[in-house]
Design a protein around this motif. Structure first.
Motif, PDB file in Angstrom:
ATOM      1  N   THR A 107       0.870  -1.058   0.198  1.00 58.10           N
ATOM      2  CA  THR A 107      -0.106   0.046   0.018  1.00 58.10           C
ATOM      3  C   THR A 107       0.698   1.237  -0.025  1.00 58.10           C
ATOM      4  O   THR A 107       1.876   1.054   0.422  1.00 58.10           O
ATOM      5  N   GLU A 133      -7.263  -7.649  -4.136  1.00 57.79           N
ATOM      6  CA  GLU A 133      -8.615  -7.992  -3.597  1.00 57.79           C
ATOM      7  C   GLU A 133      -9.752  -8.516  -4.525  1.00 57.79           C
ATOM      8  O   GLU A 133     -10.411  -7.696  -5.218  1.00 57.79           O
ATOM      9  N   GLN A 136     -12.697  -6.942  -4.848  1.00 61.91           N
ATOM     10  CA  GLN A 136     -13.281  -5.728  -5.413  1.00 61.91           C
ATOM     11  C   GLN A 136     -12.531  -5.740  -6.688  1.00 61.91           C
ATOM     12  O   GLN A 136     -11.938  -4.678  -7.165  1.00 61.91           O
ATOM     13  N   ASN A 147      -9.637  -1.203  -4.536  1.00 62.27           N
ATOM     14  CA  ASN A 147      -8.760  -0.697  -3.343  1.00 62.27           C
ATOM     15  C   ASN A 147      -7.632  -0.198  -3.503  1.00 62.27           C
ATOM     16  O   ASN A 147      -6.946   0.659  -2.885  1.00 62.27           O
TER      17      ASN A 147
END
Ligand code: SF4
Length: 190
Positions: A107, A133, A136, A147
């Motif tokens: 991230t 993910e 998603q 995400n």
């Protein structure tokens, strides 16, 4: 440890589905982030792939630079080989006019904590960050899932440049190998 080599899964000299324009793509070998539903599990083993010197990668990139627009780094997880990656990116900035785009499973917040973050970000035009993910799944703007975050670190690109890249491509190499790549490659079954 010798930081003059990257453990590489694959190098593709010309691709249209891995960023804006025509780009070289370098998939590193090795990733321990373990996203469920990862579309590239063959890149996970750290002992797989092939050790390739930064010198030889630079020779290829310098030779290609008049026929391509940039370099995309993907994986595997490029930021689990940060020191050789930095060495490569530093030279790409110094010795070529190629743009740089990095896809990472880390991230943005995790990348900020890395000791090399400032130098790394200074060598990138675009960073796409975050785990995949499956729940998603998105396949847009080069993001595999909603995400993930997109960071434009220089004015060279914007979101519409990423959206213009096709979602997938099929390439037949000079040795007859069929490569399927992109953010939403077709999944053929038989
Ligand atoms: S970070 Fe990328 S290569 Fe690693 S498990 Fe997640 S999707 Fe797969």
């Amino acid at each position: 440890m010798d930081h003059s080599f990257l453990r590489l899964h694959q190098f593709l000299p010309k691709s249209r589905a891995n960023g804006p324009g025509l780009r070289a793509v370098l998939w590193v070998q090795g990733c321990s982030l373990g996203c469920a539903g990862c579309f590239n599990p063959q890149t996970h083993a750290f002992e797989g792939g092939e050790l390739v010197s930064i010198d030889s990668l630079m020779t290829q990139l310098v030779a290609l630079q008049d026929s391509i627009e940039g370099l995309t780094l993907s994986g595997g997880e490029p930021l689990q080989q940060r020191l050789p990656l930095l060495k490569l990116l530093r030279r790409v900035r110094q010795e070529t006019h190629l743009t740089t785009l990095l896809l990472s499973g880390f991230t943005w917040a995790e990348i900020q904590q890395m000791p090399e973050a400032a130098e790394l970000l200074a060598y990138l035009d675009v960073l796409i960050a975050g785990r995949y993910e499956a729940g998603q799944h998105l396949a847009r703007d080069l993001r595999g899932s909603a995400n993930k975050t997109v960071h434009f670190l220089t004015p060279r690109y914007n979101l519409s440049d990423l959206q213009a890249a096709p979602a997938a491509e099929v390439i037949i190499t000079t040795t007859g190998e069929v490569l399927v790549s992109g953010i939403d490659p077709p999944r053929w079954t038989r």
